[in-house]
Design a protein around this motif. Structure first.
Motif, PDB file in Angstrom:
ATOM      1  N   ASN A 140      45.951  33.974  43.118  1.00 30.49           N
ATOM      2  CA  ASN A 140      44.600  34.535  43.153  1.00 30.49           C
ATOM      3  C   ASN A 140      44.738  36.012  43.466  1.00 30.49           C
ATOM      4  O   ASN A 140      44.750  36.416  44.623  1.00 30.49           O
ATOM      5  N   SER A 155      43.531  35.507  38.073  1.00 30.11           N
ATOM      6  CA  SER A 155      43.959  34.319  38.803  1.00 30.11           C
ATOM      7  C   SER A 155      44.425  33.296  37.785  1.00 30.11           C
ATOM      8  O   SER A 155      44.050  33.334  36.613  1.00 30.11           O
ATOM      9  N   LYS A 167      41.397  33.322  34.962  1.00 32.04           N
ATOM     10  CA  LYS A 167      40.274  34.223  35.213  1.00 32.04           C
ATOM     11  C   LYS A 167      40.742  35.673  35.136  1.00 32.04           C
ATOM     12  O   LYS A 167      41.806  36.017  35.639  1.00 32.04           O
ATOM     13  N   LYS A 200      38.896  39.293  36.040  1.00 38.20           N
ATOM     14  CA  LYS A 200      37.697  39.777  36.715  1.00 38.20           C
ATOM     15  C   LYS A 200      36.794  38.577  36.986  1.00 38.20           C
ATOM     16  O   LYS A 200      37.222  37.646  37.650  1.00 38.20           O
ATOM     17  N   HIS A 201      35.617  38.546  36.452  1.00 39.83           N
ATOM     18  CA  HIS A 201      34.715  37.408  36.674  1.00 39.83           C
ATOM     19  C   HIS A 201      34.588  36.522  35.435  1.00 39.83           C
ATOM     20  O   HIS A 201      33.766  35.626  35.390  1.00 39.83           O
ATOM     21  N   PHE A 202      35.439  36.765  34.425  1.00 43.58           N
ATOM     22  CA  PHE A 202      35.410  35.995  33.186  1.00 43.58           C
ATOM     23  C   PHE A 202      36.407  34.841  33.252  1.00 43.58           C
ATOM     24  O   PHE A 202      37.579  35.042  33.562  1.00 43.58           O
ATOM     25  N   SER A 203      35.958  33.652  32.928  1.00 42.05           N
ATOM     26  CA  SER A 203      36.843  32.489  32.877  1.00 42.05           C
ATOM     27  C   SER A 203      37.550  32.445  31.532  1.00 42.05           C
ATOM     28  O   SER A 203      36.972  32.790  30.500  1.00 42.05           O
ATOM     29  N   GLU A 215      40.993  49.330  38.556  1.00 38.58           N
ATOM     30  CA  GLU A 215      41.208  47.937  38.151  1.00 38.58           C
ATOM     31  C   GLU A 215      42.529  47.764  37.407  1.00 38.58           C
ATOM     32  O   GLU A 215      43.212  46.751  37.570  1.00 38.58           O
TER      33      GLU A 215
END
Length: 87
Positions: free
Chosen positions: A4, A9, A23, A25-28, A71
């Motif tokens: 993570n 992750s 994952k 960023k916030h995208f799966s 990032e």
């Protein structure tokens, strides 16, 4: 082994020697990354990490994931952690 990181992750599969990215960023997602692919991505981002506009990753050939300079640096740190798992 589960990772993570700050940007990514996923889970490292010791049997196949591959990282399953889950994952960004916030995208799966669910993408398998072999060692040579990770090295290519890391090399590319390292060469372009100081660009003012950052970089844009493409997932599934249609979803754009923007990365600013900070990032990108975090992403590279995450990739270094994954790189250490390959054998």
């Amino acid at each position: 082994m589960i990772l993570n990181g700050n940007i990514i992750s996923g889970e490292f599969d010791d049997l196949t020697n591959e990282f399953v990215l889950q994952k960004v960023k916030h995208f799966s997602t669910r993408s398998t990354i072999k060692e040579n692919q990770l090295n290519d991505l890391s090399e590319y981002l390292s060469k372009h990490k100081h660009e003012t506009n950052g970089q844009i990753l493409t997932m599934y050939d249609q979803m754009l994931v923007p990365l600013n300079r900070e990032e990108i640096i975090s992403f590279l740190e995450d990739l270094d952690e994954v790189r250490a798992l390959y054998h």
